[in-house]
Scaffold this active site. Sequence first.
Site, PDB file in Angstrom:
ATOM      1  N   CYS A 133      -2.206  -6.136  -0.878  1.00 56.85           N
ATOM      2  CA  CYS A 133      -1.912  -6.224   0.560  1.00 56.85           C
ATOM      3  C   CYS A 133      -1.424  -7.616   0.930  1.00 56.85           C
ATOM      4  O   CYS A 133      -2.094  -8.605   0.633  1.00 56.85           O
ATOM      5  CB  CYS A 133      -3.140  -5.886   1.390  1.00 56.85           C
ATOM      6  N   GLY A 268       6.702   6.778   2.297  1.00 52.13           N
ATOM      7  CA  GLY A 268       5.920   5.962   3.221  1.00 52.13           C
ATOM      8  C   GLY A 268       6.528   5.885   4.602  1.00 52.13           C
ATOM      9  O   GLY A 268       6.367   6.784   5.429  1.00 52.13           O
TER      10      GLY A 268
HETATM   11  C1  SIN Z   1      -1.076  -2.955   2.670  1.00 49.00           C
HETATM   12  O1  SIN Z   1       0.110  -3.264   2.794  1.00 49.00           O
HETATM   13  O2  SIN Z   1      -1.611  -2.967   1.574  1.00 49.00           O
HETATM   14  C2  SIN Z   1      -1.899  -2.534   3.832  1.00 49.00           C
HETATM   15  C3  SIN Z   1      -1.257  -2.804   5.113  1.00 49.00           C
HETATM   16  C4  SIN Z   1      -2.261  -3.318   6.118  1.00 49.00           C
HETATM   17  O3  SIN Z   1      -3.149  -2.567   6.541  1.00 49.00           O
HETATM   18  O4  SIN Z   1      -2.169  -4.502   6.462  1.00 49.00           O
END
Ligand code: SIN
Length: 306
Positions: A133, A268
């Site tokens: 993330c 996605g």
């Molecule tokens: C991610 O990109 O892994 C999660 C996105 C987020 O909730 O910030």
Amino acid sequence: MGDVISLSVNIAGINLKNPVMVASGTFGYGEEYVPYVDLNIISAIVVKGLSITPREGNPPPRIVETSAGMLNSIGLQNIGIDSFINEKLPFLKKYNTKVIANFFGDSIDEYCEVVKRVDSVDGIHGLEMNISCPNKQEGWLEFGTNPDLTFRVVSAVRKHTKLPLIVKLSPNVTDVTIIAKAAADAGADAISLINTLSGMAIDIKTRKPKLANIVGGLSGPSIKPVALRMVWQVAKSVKLPIIGIGGIMTYEDALEFMIAGASAVQVGTANFIDPNVSEKIIHGIESYCEQNGINDINKIVGSVII
Ligand code: SIN
């Protein structure tokens, strides 16, 4: 009538009726999409990333549209693993789709704690481990950008689960194959890639960043060529099934990823534009197979001619 075409694929022991899943963070916990999509058609739902306790995520604004894509800095908002198991999973179990629990932690112990709670839960068919993330606060361990940390966190988690373990990789690295190899050596069963690319947008009137978190993760069609290149590189580097992610909007995009070496794909950002896009992609793949005399989708995996 033409020959029967098999679209089924197997990812690390998870039998999927077709190669099209929906990506974590773009499909909630499945329930939200029921008015728009027949969940039975999608091969697997990868749910919004889960942590040991609920999280509120980052302050808004946390979504910005960009040219051919979007930036998000959600900050891993989620209801927590226990609420998912008790409140969301019973609903998902009514559908003929596989459930993959995406999860993360702030520490190796937290990753392990989540896994211990889901390992024997009926209705979870696999785990996707988010080590990638881009929306974390400074100082957090960035597991997915360091091969040693990747090895340590994946090895630790591996000890606590027999479920198929997919490790989701970050594109925000110099050489993604080194991280993929570390995950494979640590016992991953499959690799999914890519997560979002770290990015930024500025409002020229206020001269302030458009996201409260300043930076966020870029997704959508703008990242597809980068994702495709990384999938191709990783497919050549590790002997694990690969799940391709990154700007897949059409069946042609999905096929490109499979030809590059992905055994399956995740859709996605496209879900935000057309919630039913996965069904269209599945039908498009089937028609492509029919028109090109392919009776088994697995035959195209890694068939790129260089
Ligand atoms: C991610 O990109 O892994 C999660 C996105 C987020 O909730 O910030």
